[in-house]
Design a protein around this motif. Sequence first.
Motif, PDB file in Angstrom:
ATOM      1  N   THR A  79       0.848  -1.186   0.000  1.00  0.00           N
ATOM      2  CA  THR A  79       0.000   0.000   0.000  1.00  0.00           C
ATOM      3  C   THR A  79       0.884   1.237   0.000  1.00  0.00           C
ATOM      4  N   GLU A  80       0.559   2.182  -0.848  1.00  0.00           N
ATOM      5  CA  GLU A  80       1.276   3.456  -0.875  1.00  0.00           C
ATOM      6  C   GLU A  80       0.309   4.557  -0.470  1.00  0.00           C
TER       7      GLU A  80
ATOM      8  N   GLU B 207       1.203  14.419   3.681  1.00  0.00           N
ATOM      9  CA  GLU B 207       1.636  15.811   3.627  1.00  0.00           C
ATOM     10  C   GLU B 207       2.145  16.200   5.003  1.00  0.00           C
ATOM     11  N   MET B 208       3.380  16.720   5.053  1.00  0.00           N
ATOM     12  CA  MET B 208       3.948  17.110   6.334  1.00  0.00           C
ATOM     13  C   MET B 208       4.638  18.461   6.220  1.00  0.00           C
TER      14      MET B 208
ATOM     15  N   GLU C  49       4.592   7.047   1.549  1.00  0.00           N
ATOM     16  CA  GLU C  49       4.979   6.000   2.483  1.00  0.00           C
ATOM     17  C   GLU C  49       4.439   4.679   1.969  1.00  0.00           C
ATOM     18  N   GLU C  50       5.251   3.644   2.062  1.00  0.00           N
ATOM     19  CA  GLU C  50       4.852   2.316   1.607  1.00  0.00           C
ATOM     20  C   GLU C  50       4.727   1.377   2.800  1.00  0.00           C
TER      21      GLU C  50
END
Length: 75
Positions: free
Chosen positions: A4-5, A9-10, A27-28
Motif C-alpha cells: 500500500t502506498e 503531507e507534512m 509511504e509504503e
Amino acid sequence: MVKTEVEVEMEIEGHDGDSPQMVITTEEEEEVILCWQNGERSKPIRDLASGYQEGNAEDKAILDYYRYLLGTNYL
C-alpha cells in the motif's frame, strides 16, 4: 502480500528563519494477507494475531489451522 502506498503531507521547518514548507511524501507499507474459503475470505496476518490475543475464536481457529499446515511435511 499487499503493498500500500499513501501520500502524506507534512510540514518541515524552514532554515535560518524561513517559513515552514509543506512537503508531500509517499509511504509504503507491505502487509501479508491470509486468504481462505477459496479466496472469499481474507484478513491481514496482523489482524488475525491481534484477534488471537484478544480471544477471538475464529481468528484462533484460522491461525491454529495454518500453523498445523506449516508444521506438516507434504513433500
